[in-house]
Design an enzyme around this catalytic site. Structure first.
Site, mmCIF file in Angstrom:
data_model
loop_
_atom_site.group_PDB
_atom_site.id
_atom_site.type_symbol
_atom_site.label_atom_id
_atom_site.label_comp_id
_atom_site.label_asym_id
_atom_site.label_seq_id
_atom_site.Cartn_x
_atom_site.Cartn_y
_atom_site.Cartn_z
ATOM 1 N N ASP A 1 -10.137 -3.604 -5.034
ATOM 2 C CA ASP A 1 -9.319 -2.590 -4.369
ATOM 3 C C ASP A 1 -9.434 -1.289 -5.143
ATOM 4 O O ASP A 1 -9.272 -1.286 -6.368
ATOM 5 C CB ASP A 1 -7.863 -3.073 -4.345
ATOM 6 N N SER B 1 0.832 -1.203 0.000
ATOM 7 C CA SER B 1 0.000 0.000 0.000
ATOM 8 C C SER B 1 0.870 1.258 0.000
ATOM 9 O O SER B 1 1.649 1.462 -0.914
ATOM 10 C CB SER B 1 -0.964 -0.052 1.189
ATOM 11 N N HIS C 1 -8.072 -4.909 -0.787
ATOM 12 C CA HIS C 1 -6.874 -4.201 -0.345
ATOM 13 C C HIS C 1 -6.482 -4.689 1.049
ATOM 14 O O HIS C 1 -7.328 -4.910 1.910
ATOM 15 C CB HIS C 1 -7.153 -2.696 -0.297
#
Length: 312
Positions: free
Chosen positions: A253, A156, A283
């Site tokens: 995501d 991320s 995610h």
């Protein structure tokens, strides 16, 4: 493909417990505490951490004071490689504890020493503070482990920082990474891709969460250049000359298309890329290793591809 049934159960459970949305009223302190509680709760009663040979905590000098590190040495370390790991959390949340299970898995899967970085967090420390801390850690790690092949890995926001470090290594004549691993990177503050619209609600990370994270990171006077936003409209990065990369994405995501677009840009710049799609996943799926079989399988594919690039 439909959302993985195990993640459907996870999302329904979180929603029923009032644990969503992730961001708590725009309060970074409350959001950090909430995120940490979720990370610890995922481990469940009787959780036993994945064993590695040794774990050491220490610090290295940074641009604004000591930068905490956690080093994971796998059993049978052969001295061949070291991986710098940057945790996710929107540059605002996350720490060495929230990502401890992930770093243990990376060390065991790659056979490399893994060094996790507890970089400063926004909005108290906006861009470029997180990346500057990561850069200081990278230089220190190279000095500590001379002669080893260097890998960069993150998830991320941490994956975004991996991209930024790779660019900085090239542009400043720094260390030359052998490989990079990016799990669902955040690469453009505009949030204009189709996946932001398709997956912006109902899949743990929301489009609103990402806007708040980007606003927090970019709340200082330094603009979003290519190191922090490689796909940003204002100053997209030139990816030519970067290390071979594994780019892993998740179907449900908001950031899915950013990862895919970065893989396309890397390949167009002559960089070797392995794309690992995450059908049915959300995610943050690497936080569910050992809990959600599909997450285990896809993360395993990404780590195997990264290991091949790192050790060849």
């Amino acid at each position: 493909m439909a959302l993985d049934p195990a993640f459907r159960t996870v999302l329904d459970t979180l929603a029923g417990a009032g644990a969503l949305p992730l961001v708590r009223d725009g309060d970074p302190v409350a959001t950090r505490a909430h995120y940490r509680s979720l990370a610890l709760a995922r481990r469940g009663p009787g959780f036993v951490p994945e064993q590695v040979g040794r774990v050491d905590d220490d610090t290295v000098p940074g641009p604004a004071g000591p930068v905490p590190l956690r080093t994971y040495v796998p059993e049978g370390d052969d001295g061949a490689a070291v991986v710098l790991y940057l945790h996710g959390g929107g540059w605002v949340v996350g720490d060495l504890e929230t990502h401890d299970p992930v770093c243990r898995r990376v060390a065991n899967a790659t056979g490399a020493v893994v060094v996790a970085v507890d970089y400063r967090l926004a909005p108290e420390h906006p861009h470029p503070a997180p990346l500057d801390d990561a850069w200081a850690a990278l230089l220190a790690v190279v000095d500590r482990f001379p002669g080893r092949r260097l890998g960069l890995a993150g998830d991320s926001a941490g994956a975004s920082m991996v991209a930024g470090l790779a660019l900085r290594c090239r542009d400043r004549g720094g260390p030359r990474p052998a490989a990079q691993l990016l799990f669902y990177p955040a690469l453009a503050p505009e949030g204009a891709t189709p996946s932001h619209r398709e997956n912006g609600e109902g899949y743990f990370l929301t489009a609103a969460d990402m806007r708040w994270f980007w606003d927090s990171l970019l709340s200082g006077p330094t603009p979003a250049g290519p190191e922090v936003a490689p796909l940003g409209a204002a100053a997209p990065a030139d990816p030519s000359g970067l290390a071979p990369a594994v780019v892993a994405t998740a179907e449900f995501d908001p950031l899915r298309d950013e990862g895919r677009d970065w893989a396309v840009a890397l390949r167009a710049g002559g960089v070797e890329v392995v794309e690992v799609d995450g059908p049915g996943l959300i995610h943050g799926y690497v936080a569910f290793l050992g809990v959600v079989p599909a997450a285990e399988r896809i993360a395993g594919q990404a780590l195997a591809a990264f290991t091949t690039l790192l050790r060849r």
